[in-house]
Design a protein around this motif. Structure first.
Motif, PDB file in Angstrom:
ATOM      1  N   VAL A 116       0.861  -1.175   0.000  1.00  0.00           N
ATOM      2  CA  VAL A 116       0.000   0.000   0.000  1.00  0.00           C
ATOM      3  C   VAL A 116       0.902   1.230   0.000  1.00  0.00           C
ATOM      4  O   VAL A 116       1.639   1.464   0.958  1.00  0.00           O
ATOM      5  CB  VAL A 116      -0.920   0.016   1.243  1.00  0.00           C
ATOM      6  CG1 VAL A 116      -1.826   1.229   1.218  1.00  0.00           C
ATOM      7  CG2 VAL A 116      -1.720  -1.271   1.327  1.00  0.00           C
ATOM      8  N   LEU A 117       0.873   1.977  -1.082  1.00  0.00           N
ATOM      9  CA  LEU A 117       1.674   3.185  -1.202  1.00  0.00           C
ATOM     10  C   LEU A 117       0.816   4.365  -0.750  1.00  0.00           C
ATOM     11  O   LEU A 117      -0.183   4.693  -1.380  1.00  0.00           O
ATOM     12  CB  LEU A 117       2.142   3.377  -2.651  1.00  0.00           C
ATOM     13  CG  LEU A 117       3.123   4.505  -2.903  1.00  0.00           C
ATOM     14  CD1 LEU A 117       4.440   4.263  -2.158  1.00  0.00           C
ATOM     15  CD2 LEU A 117       3.391   4.639  -4.396  1.00  0.00           C
ATOM     16  N   VAL A 118       1.196   4.963   0.364  1.00  0.00           N
ATOM     17  CA  VAL A 118       0.437   6.063   0.955  1.00  0.00           C
ATOM     18  C   VAL A 118       1.222   7.357   0.778  1.00  0.00           C
ATOM     19  O   VAL A 118       2.411   7.414   1.108  1.00  0.00           O
ATOM     20  CB  VAL A 118       0.194   5.809   2.466  1.00  0.00           C
ATOM     21  CG1 VAL A 118      -0.515   6.979   3.113  1.00  0.00           C
ATOM     22  CG2 VAL A 118      -0.592   4.531   2.655  1.00  0.00           C
ATOM     23  N   HIS A 119       0.566   8.370   0.256  1.00  0.00           N
ATOM     24  CA  HIS A 119       1.210   9.682   0.113  1.00  0.00           C
ATOM     25  C   HIS A 119       1.548  10.215   1.500  1.00  0.00           C
ATOM     26  O   HIS A 119       0.790  10.026   2.447  1.00  0.00           O
ATOM     27  CB  HIS A 119       0.277  10.649  -0.620  1.00  0.00           C
ATOM     28  CG  HIS A 119       0.960  11.896  -1.061  1.00  0.00           C
ATOM     29  ND1 HIS A 119       1.157  12.965  -0.229  1.00  0.00           N
ATOM     30  CD2 HIS A 119       1.531  12.209  -2.256  1.00  0.00           C
ATOM     31  CE1 HIS A 119       1.795  13.920  -0.892  1.00  0.00           C
ATOM     32  NE2 HIS A 119       2.030  13.489  -2.116  1.00  0.00           N
ATOM     33  N   TYR A 120       2.689  10.868   1.608  1.00  0.00           N
ATOM     34  CA  TYR A 120       3.125  11.339   2.919  1.00  0.00           C
ATOM     35  C   TYR A 120       2.129  12.285   3.574  1.00  0.00           C
ATOM     36  O   TYR A 120       2.029  12.340   4.794  1.00  0.00           O
ATOM     37  CB  TYR A 120       4.525  11.974   2.848  1.00  0.00           C
ATOM     38  CG  TYR A 120       4.587  13.310   2.143  1.00  0.00           C
ATOM     39  CD1 TYR A 120       4.426  14.502   2.843  1.00  0.00           C
ATOM     40  CD2 TYR A 120       4.826  13.380   0.779  1.00  0.00           C
ATOM     41  CE1 TYR A 120       4.487  15.720   2.195  1.00  0.00           C
ATOM     42  CE2 TYR A 120       4.889  14.595   0.129  1.00  0.00           C
ATOM     43  CZ  TYR A 120       4.722  15.758   0.839  1.00  0.00           C
ATOM     44  OH  TYR A 120       4.781  16.965   0.196  1.00  0.00           O
ATOM     45  N   LYS A 121       1.336  13.007   2.781  1.00  0.00           N
ATOM     46  CA  LYS A 121       0.324  13.894   3.376  1.00  0.00           C
ATOM     47  C   LYS A 121      -0.863  13.116   3.928  1.00  0.00           C
ATOM     48  O   LYS A 121      -1.616  13.617   4.743  1.00  0.00           O
ATOM     49  CB  LYS A 121      -0.156  14.924   2.350  1.00  0.00           C
ATOM     50  CG  LYS A 121       0.883  15.976   2.028  1.00  0.00           C
ATOM     51  CD  LYS A 121       0.326  17.010   1.083  1.00  0.00           C
ATOM     52  CE  LYS A 121       1.365  18.069   0.772  1.00  0.00           C
ATOM     53  NZ  LYS A 121       0.844  19.067  -0.172  1.00  0.00           N
ATOM     54  N   GLU A 122      -1.039  11.882   3.458  1.00  0.00           N
ATOM     55  CA  GLU A 122      -2.125  11.028   3.947  1.00  0.00           C
ATOM     56  C   GLU A 122      -1.689  10.171   5.138  1.00  0.00           C
ATOM     57  O   GLU A 122      -2.526   9.628   5.847  1.00  0.00           O
ATOM     58  CB  GLU A 122      -2.616  10.107   2.825  1.00  0.00           C
ATOM     59  CG  GLU A 122      -3.405  10.822   1.757  1.00  0.00           C
ATOM     60  CD  GLU A 122      -4.742  11.322   2.286  1.00  0.00           C
ATOM     61  OE1 GLU A 122      -5.447  10.553   2.967  1.00  0.00           O
ATOM     62  OE2 GLU A 122      -5.078  12.475   2.017  1.00  0.00           O
ATOM     63  N   TYR A 123      -0.381  10.043   5.328  1.00  0.00           N
ATOM     64  CA  TYR A 123       0.136   9.232   6.424  1.00  0.00           C
ATOM     65  C   TYR A 123      -0.376   9.778   7.756  1.00  0.00           C
ATOM     66  O   TYR A 123      -0.378  10.981   7.989  1.00  0.00           O
ATOM     67  CB  TYR A 123       1.669   9.237   6.406  1.00  0.00           C
ATOM     68  CG  TYR A 123       2.270   8.456   7.542  1.00  0.00           C
ATOM     69  CD1 TYR A 123       2.297   7.080   7.510  1.00  0.00           C
ATOM     70  CD2 TYR A 123       2.789   9.099   8.647  1.00  0.00           C
ATOM     71  CE1 TYR A 123       2.835   6.346   8.552  1.00  0.00           C
ATOM     72  CE2 TYR A 123       3.332   8.382   9.699  1.00  0.00           C
ATOM     73  CZ  TYR A 123       3.351   7.007   9.645  1.00  0.00           C
ATOM     74  OH  TYR A 123       3.882   6.301  10.678  1.00  0.00           O
ATOM     75  N   ALA A 124      -0.835   8.889   8.608  1.00  0.00           N
ATOM     76  CA  ALA A 124      -1.329   9.197   9.955  1.00  0.00           C
ATOM     77  C   ALA A 124      -2.666   9.942   9.967  1.00  0.00           C
ATOM     78  O   ALA A 124      -3.097  10.400  11.012  1.00  0.00           O
ATOM     79  CB  ALA A 124      -0.297   9.964  10.781  1.00  0.00           C
ATOM     80  N   ARG A 125      -3.334  10.039   8.835  1.00  0.00           N
ATOM     81  CA  ARG A 125      -4.676  10.637   8.817  1.00  0.00           C
ATOM     82  C   ARG A 125      -5.680   9.559   9.190  1.00  0.00           C
ATOM     83  O   ARG A 125      -5.727   8.492   8.579  1.00  0.00           O
ATOM     84  CB  ARG A 125      -5.011  11.186   7.436  1.00  0.00           C
ATOM     85  CG  ARG A 125      -4.193  12.430   7.113  1.00  0.00           C
ATOM     86  CD  ARG A 125      -4.665  13.061   5.865  1.00  0.00           C
ATOM     87  NE  ARG A 125      -6.014  13.577   6.097  1.00  0.00           N
ATOM     88  CZ  ARG A 125      -6.626  14.403   5.282  1.00  0.00           C
ATOM     89  NH1 ARG A 125      -6.042  14.779   4.176  1.00  0.00           N
ATOM     90  NH2 ARG A 125      -7.836  14.816   5.541  1.00  0.00           N
ATOM     91  N   ALA A 126      -6.485   9.838  10.168  1.00  0.00           N
ATOM     92  CA  ALA A 126      -7.467   8.858  10.634  1.00  0.00           C
ATOM     93  C   ALA A 126      -8.454   8.481   9.533  1.00  0.00           C
ATOM     94  O   ALA A 126      -8.976   7.368   9.519  1.00  0.00           O
ATOM     95  CB  ALA A 126      -8.208   9.406  11.848  1.00  0.00           C
TER      96      ALA A 126
END
Length: 105
Positions: free
Chosen positions: A49-59
């Motif tokens: 799962v490739l998550v954009h760094y701005k989406e990382y840790a977003r609930a």
């Protein structure tokens, strides 16, 4: 810029958020997700799962649930650095590679 944002998000996780589901610990859903996934079959492929760094840790980001559902089969990678890892893994993959990418709408 990405590392600065990620460092700030890590502080948020350290300040009371669950490091797996990214919700406040009082509302953590990890055990419920893991319990429901125990009935599920394993994936027949490795899942990255490739998550954009701005989406990382977003609930609100639901991609984080895949590693909870299939901890032996799914791995979370953070874009942009994770892209290099993903491309290397794709080169080593079997002839079948499936990429899911969110689109408009």
């Amino acid at each position: 810029t990405a590392w600065r944002i990620l460092a700030g998000k890590q502080k948020s996780l350290d300040a009371g958020r669950c490091s797996a589901c990214w919700l406040w610990r009082a509302f953590c859903i990890c055990e419920r997700v893991r319990a429901s996934a125990r009935c599920a079959a394993r994936f027949e492929a490795d899942v990255y799962v490739l998550v954009h760094y701005k989406e990382y840790a977003r609930a609100s980001n639901t991609a984080k649930l895949l590693p909870l559902i299939a901890p032996d089969d799914a791995q979370l990678l953070i874009y942009p650095d994770g892209l290099e890892t993903l491309l290397r893994l794709a080169d080593q993959a079997s002839p079948l590679l499936l990429l899911l990418w969110p689109g408009p709408g």
